[in-house]
Design an enzyme around this catalytic site. Structure first.
Site, PDB file in Angstrom:
ATOM      1  N   ASP A   1       0.770  -1.025  -0.082  1.00  0.00           N
ATOM      2  CA  ASP A   1       0.008  -0.105   0.193  1.00  0.00           C
ATOM      3  C   ASP A   1       0.786   1.225   0.077  1.00  0.00           C
ATOM      4  OD1 ASP A   1       0.762  -0.452   2.566  1.00  0.00           O
ATOM      5  OD2 ASP A   1      -1.129   0.025   3.458  1.00  0.00           O
TER       6      ASP A   1
ATOM      7  N   LYS B   1       5.260   3.343  16.320  1.00  0.00           N
ATOM      8  CA  LYS B   1       4.078   4.357  16.693  1.00  0.00           C
ATOM      9  C   LYS B   1       4.374   4.965  18.173  1.00  0.00           C
ATOM     10  CE  LYS B   1       0.691   2.613  13.907  1.00  0.00           C
ATOM     11  NZ  LYS B   1       0.878   1.278  13.457  1.00  0.00           N
TER      12      LYS B   1
ATOM     13  N   ASP C   1       2.100   6.993   1.520  1.00  0.00           N
ATOM     14  CA  ASP C   1       1.454   5.664   2.306  1.00  0.00           C
ATOM     15  C   ASP C   1       0.038   5.800   1.953  1.00  0.00           C
ATOM     16  OD1 ASP C   1      -0.047   4.016   3.885  1.00  0.00           O
ATOM     17  OD2 ASP C   1       0.651   4.809   5.850  1.00  0.00           O
TER      18      ASP C   1
HETATM   19  P1  GTP Z   1      -5.929  -1.215   7.910  1.00  0.00           P
HETATM   20  O1  GTP Z   1      -6.706  -2.385   8.198  1.00  0.00           O
HETATM   21  O2  GTP Z   1      -6.648   0.159   7.375  1.00  0.00           O
HETATM   22  O3  GTP Z   1      -4.796  -1.185   8.881  1.00  0.00           O
HETATM   23  O4  GTP Z   1      -4.758  -1.751   6.710  1.00  0.00           O
HETATM   24  P2  GTP Z   1      -4.097  -3.091   6.345  1.00  0.00           P
HETATM   25  O5  GTP Z   1      -4.979  -4.227   6.676  1.00  0.00           O
HETATM   26  O6  GTP Z   1      -3.684  -3.100   4.927  1.00  0.00           O
HETATM   27  O7  GTP Z   1      -2.922  -3.146   7.201  1.00  0.00           O
HETATM   28  P3  GTP Z   1      -1.505  -2.266   7.007  1.00  0.00           P
HETATM   29  O8  GTP Z   1      -1.768  -1.050   6.424  1.00  0.00           O
HETATM   30  O9  GTP Z   1      -0.964  -2.154   8.298  1.00  0.00           O
HETATM   31  O10 GTP Z   1      -0.919  -3.334   6.094  1.00  0.00           O
HETATM   32  C1  GTP Z   1       0.519  -2.909   5.655  1.00  0.00           C
HETATM   33  C2  GTP Z   1       0.751  -3.952   4.387  1.00  0.00           C
HETATM   34  O11 GTP Z   1       0.821  -5.288   4.930  1.00  0.00           O
HETATM   35  C3  GTP Z   1      -0.360  -3.799   3.373  1.00  0.00           C
HETATM   36  O12 GTP Z   1       0.218  -3.872   2.317  1.00  0.00           O
HETATM   37  C4  GTP Z   1      -1.145  -4.849   3.704  1.00  0.00           C
HETATM   38  O13 GTP Z   1      -1.959  -5.396   2.363  1.00  0.00           O
HETATM   39  C5  GTP Z   1      -0.244  -6.015   4.211  1.00  0.00           C
HETATM   40  N1  GTP Z   1      -0.817  -6.796   5.162  1.00  0.00           N
HETATM   41  C6  GTP Z   1      -1.231  -6.476   6.479  1.00  0.00           C
HETATM   42  N2  GTP Z   1      -1.474  -7.744   6.918  1.00  0.00           N
HETATM   43  C7  GTP Z   1      -1.498  -8.695   6.274  1.00  0.00           C
HETATM   44  C8  GTP Z   1      -1.622  -9.968   6.288  1.00  0.00           C
HETATM   45  O14 GTP Z   1      -2.159 -10.742   7.332  1.00  0.00           O
HETATM   46  N3  GTP Z   1      -1.146 -10.912   5.259  1.00  0.00           N
HETATM   47  C9  GTP Z   1      -0.725 -10.396   4.175  1.00  0.00           C
HETATM   48  N4  GTP Z   1      -0.072 -11.283   3.348  1.00  0.00           N
HETATM   49  N5  GTP Z   1      -0.603  -9.292   4.000  1.00  0.00           N
HETATM   50  C10 GTP Z   1      -0.875  -8.046   5.080  1.00  0.00           C
END
Ligand code: GTP
Length: 364
Positions: free
Chosen positions: A107, A158, A217
């Protein structure tokens, strides 16, 4: 070189638009974020990419199949969300143990030079080298304390405002040595930021590499709009009109704008500055559209105005309706004629809004 793209998150902060598409497929200047990332990886000479997927995994598989941009694609499909570190461990069989590899939070939009990051990694005995970006307010991110030779001595996720060790944040782009797999327990959710990086920092195995290229981001709606703004400014061509765009008499276009194929801009409408309009969108007469992103096949009817908002795919904004700053309108929503939606309102997919919404609220 191989790369893992973390693509499995739910993207709760980008709801309601992430209810109907994964965050990585949000269009940035009308092209999915993931396509931008693939292009940059291919330019760097990456030949194999593993997408670590969970939420809406099939959407990725159907869209990209087994190869894209000249790179081989594999999918590490988790049975339950493994979080960032767990997802990397889960992809171990696709990556192997031969050489260091890239890991990207999917992301993130960035023009970082991956080759420079890899070079930095090879200069030390790091298990992980993280790309670092300088920001004014680091409280939403992981921050580091760095020695003169770029060793990370402290990694704090954080930290409260004023307590971060520096303004250098974890940009979500890493080079990892295969030894990293020994630091992540198998078969369970693990956060690399909370559980692995602080440990590596203590052991002197974590290094950092500051970069100054573009980094955004897109985790929240305001960030998503900002990403489109920054790239509109960065593009050399300030006005891009796709194939078969029809601009009717009296319409005014204020650059920068990006209008995809098949769009109709009705008589006396005013679009821009900072309007990104997706494929086959129909704008009626006397529409005002500025600082906004409109997803494909939406309709914005006569005399309506949209300012500082994101409008979902196939959504209809009625005649004379007003959509204010910070609103996120989901896919296939209908906003009835003359309805005014005030700031920061979000509307879930397929809803119909028949009355004014005078205050910030989520319509579900
Ligand atoms: P929020 O729910 O809005 O916090 O977004 P998010 O679920 O994408 O979490 P976050 O922004 O912390 O994730 C950072 C990156 O890691 C993103 O590219 C997500 O797609 C990826 N990511 C987060 N959790 C997982 C997971 O459980 N498995 C995989 N494969 N990717 C994950």
């Amino acid at each position: 070189m191989k790369a893992i793209i973390l693509a499995g998150g739910i993207g709760t902060r980008l709801r309601p638009l992430s209810c109907t598409r994964p965050k990585l497929l949000f269009p940035i200047l009308n092209k999915p974020l993931l396509d931008w990332t693939f292009e940059r990886l291919a330019e760097t000479g990456v030949d194999g990419v593993t997408l670590a997927v969970k939420y809406m995994a099939e959407v990725f598989m159907q869209r990209y199949g087994e190869s894209t941009h000249g790179m081989k694609l594999s999918y590490s499909k988790e049975k339950k969300p493994m979080r960032t570190g767990g997802a990397i461990k889960y992809a171990e069989e696709f990556i192997g143990h031969e050489e260091p590899f890239l890991v990207l939070n999917g992301d993130i939009f960035s023009t970082i030079d991956y080759t420079a990051l890899l070079k930095k990694h090879k200069e030390s005995n790091a298990v992980a080298t993280i790309a670092l970006y300088r920001v004014e307010d680091p409280s939403r991110y992981g921050t580091v304390k760095l020695t003169e030779n770029s060793q990370v001595t402290q990694f704090i996720e954080k930290a409260p405002l004023g307590q971060a060790p520096s303004n250098l944040i974890n940009a979500g782009v890493y080079v990892l040595d295969p030894k990293i797999f020994n630091y992540i327990p198998a078969g369970q959710p693990v956060s690399i930021e909370h559980e692995v990086f602080p440990k590596l920092a203590k052991e002197g195995k974590l290094f950092g590499h500051e970069f100054k290229e573009i980094w955004i981001d897109i985790g929240k709606p305001a960030d998503y709009l900002r990403a489109n703004r920054i790239l509109l400014d960065a593009e050399p061509k300030k006005r891009f009109l796709g194939k078969d765009v029809n601009v009717e008499e009296g319409a005014q276009i204020s650059d920068p704008v990006r209008v995809d194929a098949g769009v109709n801009v009705g008589q006396n409408s005013r679009i821009g500055p900072y309007a990104v309009i997706g494929r086959d969108v129909v704008l009626g007469r006397n529409v005002t559209l500025e600082n906004s992103v409109v997803f494909p096949e939406a309709t914005i009817s006569d005399n309506a105005s949209v300012r500082g908002a994101v409008i979902g795919e196939g959504t209809t904004i009625g005649r004379g309706a007003e959509i204010s700053e910070g609103c996120v309108i989901g896919d296939y929503v209908t906003i009835r004629d003359n309805v005014t939606i005030s700031r920061d309102v979000t509307v879930c997919p397929s809803k119909e809004v028949t009355e004014n919404v005078p205050e910030h609220k989520r319509i579900i």
